[in-house]
Design a protein around this motif. Structure first.
Motif, mmCIF file in Angstrom:
data_model
loop_
_atom_site.group_PDB
_atom_site.id
_atom_site.type_symbol
_atom_site.label_atom_id
_atom_site.label_comp_id
_atom_site.label_asym_id
_atom_site.label_seq_id
_atom_site.Cartn_x
_atom_site.Cartn_y
_atom_site.Cartn_z
ATOM 1 N N UNK A 31 0.831 -1.205 0.000
ATOM 2 C CA UNK A 31 0.000 0.000 0.000
ATOM 3 C C UNK A 31 0.863 1.251 0.000
ATOM 4 N N UNK A 32 0.345 2.335 -0.558
ATOM 5 C CA UNK A 32 1.078 3.612 -0.575
ATOM 6 C C UNK A 32 0.117 4.744 -0.216
ATOM 7 N N UNK A 33 0.661 5.864 0.213
ATOM 8 C CA UNK A 33 -0.164 7.048 0.502
ATOM 9 C C UNK A 33 0.694 8.298 0.392
ATOM 10 N N UNK A 34 0.033 9.406 0.099
ATOM 11 C CA UNK A 34 0.712 10.712 0.072
ATOM 12 C C UNK A 34 -0.091 11.700 0.895
ATOM 13 N N UNK A 35 0.568 12.721 1.436
ATOM 14 C CA UNK A 35 -0.187 13.723 2.200
ATOM 15 C C UNK A 35 -1.147 14.478 1.299
ATOM 16 N N UNK A 36 -2.236 14.931 1.891
ATOM 17 C CA UNK A 36 -3.247 15.643 1.114
ATOM 18 C C UNK A 36 -2.996 17.156 1.119
ATOM 19 N N UNK A 37 -2.004 17.600 1.869
ATOM 20 C CA UNK A 37 -1.756 19.044 2.039
ATOM 21 C C UNK A 37 -1.525 19.800 0.745
ATOM 22 N N UNK A 38 -0.461 19.458 0.015
ATOM 23 C CA UNK A 38 -0.085 20.220 -1.180
ATOM 24 C C UNK A 38 0.248 19.256 -2.313
ATOM 25 N N UNK A 39 -0.345 19.489 -3.479
ATOM 26 C CA UNK A 39 0.046 18.765 -4.693
ATOM 27 C C UNK A 39 0.719 19.802 -5.586
ATOM 28 N N UNK A 40 2.020 19.686 -5.752
ATOM 29 C CA UNK A 40 2.804 20.746 -6.412
ATOM 30 C C UNK A 40 3.271 20.325 -7.800
ATOM 31 N N UNK A 41 2.753 20.985 -8.862
ATOM 32 C CA UNK A 41 3.297 20.702 -10.196
ATOM 33 C C UNK A 41 4.754 21.174 -10.242
ATOM 34 N N UNK A 42 5.601 20.385 -10.881
ATOM 35 C CA UNK A 42 7.034 20.708 -10.882
ATOM 36 C C UNK A 42 7.316 22.006 -11.643
ATOM 37 N N UNK A 43 6.481 22.336 -12.643
ATOM 38 C CA UNK A 43 6.807 23.520 -13.441
ATOM 39 C C UNK A 43 6.531 24.835 -12.715
ATOM 40 N N UNK A 44 5.855 24.777 -11.570
ATOM 41 C CA UNK A 44 5.678 26.030 -10.801
ATOM 42 C C UNK A 44 6.423 25.959 -9.460
ATOM 43 N N UNK A 45 7.174 24.872 -9.259
ATOM 44 C CA UNK A 45 7.808 24.689 -7.944
ATOM 45 C C UNK A 45 8.808 25.800 -7.631
ATOM 46 N N UNK A 46 9.699 26.109 -8.562
ATOM 47 C CA UNK A 46 10.747 27.103 -8.268
ATOM 48 C C UNK A 46 10.114 28.461 -7.952
ATOM 49 N N UNK A 47 9.157 28.896 -8.772
ATOM 50 C CA UNK A 47 8.472 30.183 -8.512
ATOM 51 C C UNK A 47 7.824 30.167 -7.132
ATOM 52 N N UNK A 48 7.128 29.089 -6.822
ATOM 53 C CA UNK A 48 6.415 29.001 -5.544
ATOM 54 C C UNK A 48 7.398 29.027 -4.378
ATOM 55 N N UNK A 49 8.462 28.220 -4.476
ATOM 56 C CA UNK A 49 9.428 28.138 -3.375
ATOM 57 C C UNK A 49 10.059 29.500 -3.094
ATOM 58 N N UNK A 50 10.493 30.181 -4.143
ATOM 59 C CA UNK A 50 11.164 31.475 -3.925
ATOM 60 C C UNK A 50 10.184 32.507 -3.378
#
Ligand SMILES: CC(C)(COP(=O)(O)OP(=O)(O)OC[C@H]1O[C@@H](n2cnc3c(N)ncnc32)[C@H](O)[C@@H]1OP(=O)(O)O)[C@@H](O)C(=O)NCCC(=O)NCCSC(=O)CC(=O)O
Length: 403
Positions: A31-50
């Motif tokens: 079985x696997x699971x991921x947190x439901x908090x944030x689903x982050x597309x990689x193409x907006x990750x850098x903008x969001x992080x900064x």
């Protein structure tokens, strides 16, 4: 041989050791699971992080992270840490402020609860009640207290008080591989044992503002949990039949590579150190580990009779196997492809998991196994599982997909 003693009432008590199980251990539920908090597309990750770390003025770093993100082979990742939580805890962004306590408080709940969701799926597939679980092996890089996430998970699942718990801490990305290796030994040496392996990882223990040294970590790591029920024969009524047999497991430490990968607990959380040499070091060492594993652990040419010989016959046989490889990074998979001369689809399950979830450290290998199991009818009989982490440590396991 049994030992003899008295139970305090004058009656002799004979302790009979549990006999060994029949056959190799096998995975009976995944079985696997991921947190439901944030689903982050990689193409907006850098903008969001900064933006959320108030780092937009570091334009060169931001461009570099954007470029790296584009080359990771990752489409999206899941995170527990939300913008709201970050705004409420400025200490998470200021390296001058102590933040380990805040991070540990957050993981106390988050890590076992994420594991619980993955474990519930593995247990449902296995088909037996949680009370039939005899051992729990929990792995995480977020355990900093005692009692720890293993006890919390046992309580959440209603495991019996005699369940034998082990927690593996800070094994990083080979944690899932090590936990499965340990579960194999427990299951094979204790007839009737049913081992729950749980791996639960969240980056909130190491999250910080971007700097020149942590861009690759920011670009690849994500949060997730995986769980596997491991047991050996004889199989119980109503029990799922083996998904993958765990035929032979080995751990190898690559000498003099301690410097290459590491995690350090500090007042500001966990510092990751990731050397640029990691993909090369892994590429240089995988084939020897595989040969040893397929020889049943002997570092010579005396092949173990019951294992397939990857180098028998004409040349390279690695393409005759199925592959469950920890997708530590795109370049690691590329190097393994190159060294083993694998056909393009051989690491498809690893690349799929990397694309959909990123590198979830020790939990990632369970996602790869889960993905491979969906393709079970297309798999060859024999396969190899590999996971890598600090040491540099390489976990290798020969798998068999029963027909
Ligand atoms: C991150 C990448 C996808 C980036 O791909 P690229 O095609 O852009 O590759 P690249 O090598 O040119 O790297 C781009 C820029 O990042 C820099 N760079 C690359 N790796 C770096 C590292 N470890 N530390 C610091 N900088 C690094 C390069 O110098 C370059 O900088 P410049 O542009 O300035 O020249 C790839 O490098 C990759 O897959 N690396 C492996 C990641 C890894 O080590 N994973 C293991 C995780 S640990 C794990 O799984 C186990 C565990 O945690 O326990």
């Amino acid at each position: 041989m049994g030992s003899c003693g008295s139970n305090g009432h004058g009656t002799a008590v004979v302790v009979v050791p549990r006999p060994h199980a029949e056959g190799p251990a096998a995975m009976l539920g995944i079985g696997t699971a991921n947190p439901t908090g944030v689903l982050m597309p990689q193409d907006v990750f850098a903008d969001t992080l900064f933006r959320i770390t108030n780092s937009d003025h570091l334009t060169e770093l931001k461009h570099k992270l954007t470029r790296i993100c584009g080359n990771t082979g990752i489409d999206k990742r899941h995170f527990h840490l939300t913008e709201e939580t970050l705004a409420a805890h400025p200490e998470l962004l200021d390296p001058e402020l102590p933040s380990l306590g805040t991070r540990v408080d957050m993981t106390v709940d988050a890590v076992p609860k994420l594991a619980q969701r993955a474990a519930a799926k593995a247990i449902a597939e296995w088909g037996r009640p949680p009370a039939d679980i005899t051992h729990l092996v929990f792995t995480t890089y977020s355990a900093c207290g005692a009692p720890s996430a293993d006890l919390r998970l046992a309580t959440l699942l209603g495991l019996r008080p005699t369940v034998s718990r082990t927690i593996l801490s800070l094994h990083g990305c080979y944690g899932g591989g090590r936990a499965l290796g340990l579960a194999k030994e427990l299951a094979e040496n204790n007839r009737g044992a049913r081992v729950l392996v749980a791996c639960s990882e969240t980056t909130l223990v190491c999250f910080g503002a971007p700097d020149g040294g942590n861009l690759v970590g920011h670009a690849i790591f994500g949060d997730g949990a995986g769980a596997v029920i491991v047991g050996a024969g004889p199989f119980l009524d109503g029990e799922q039949r083996p998904i993958f047999e765990m035929v032979h497991a080995m751990q190898t430490t690559v000498p003099k590579t301690e410097h290459a990968l590491g995690m350090q607990v500090t007042g500001g959380g966990i510092d990751f150190h990731l050397s640029i040499q990691v993909p090369t070091l892994i590429g240089q060492n995988v084939e020897r580990c595989l040969l040893n594993a397929f020889r049943g652990g002997h570092d010579d040419d005396d092949d173990d009779a019951h294992l397939p010989s990857p180098l028998s016959g004409n040349g390279n046989k690695w393409n005759d196997f199925f592959w469950a490889v920890h997708p530590g990074g795109r370049q690691i998979l590329d190097n393994i492809d190159k060294v083993l001369k694998l056909e393009p689809e051989k690491l498809a399950a690893s690349r799929h998991v990397l694309r959909e979830y990123g590198n979830m450290s020790g939990a990632t290998i369970v996602f790869v196994l889960d993905e491979l199991r969906q393709r079970r009818s297309l798999l060859p009989e024999w396969g190899a599982m590999m996971a890598f982490g600090p040491g540099i440590t390489i976990e290798t396991m020969v798998l068999r997909c029963p027909r």
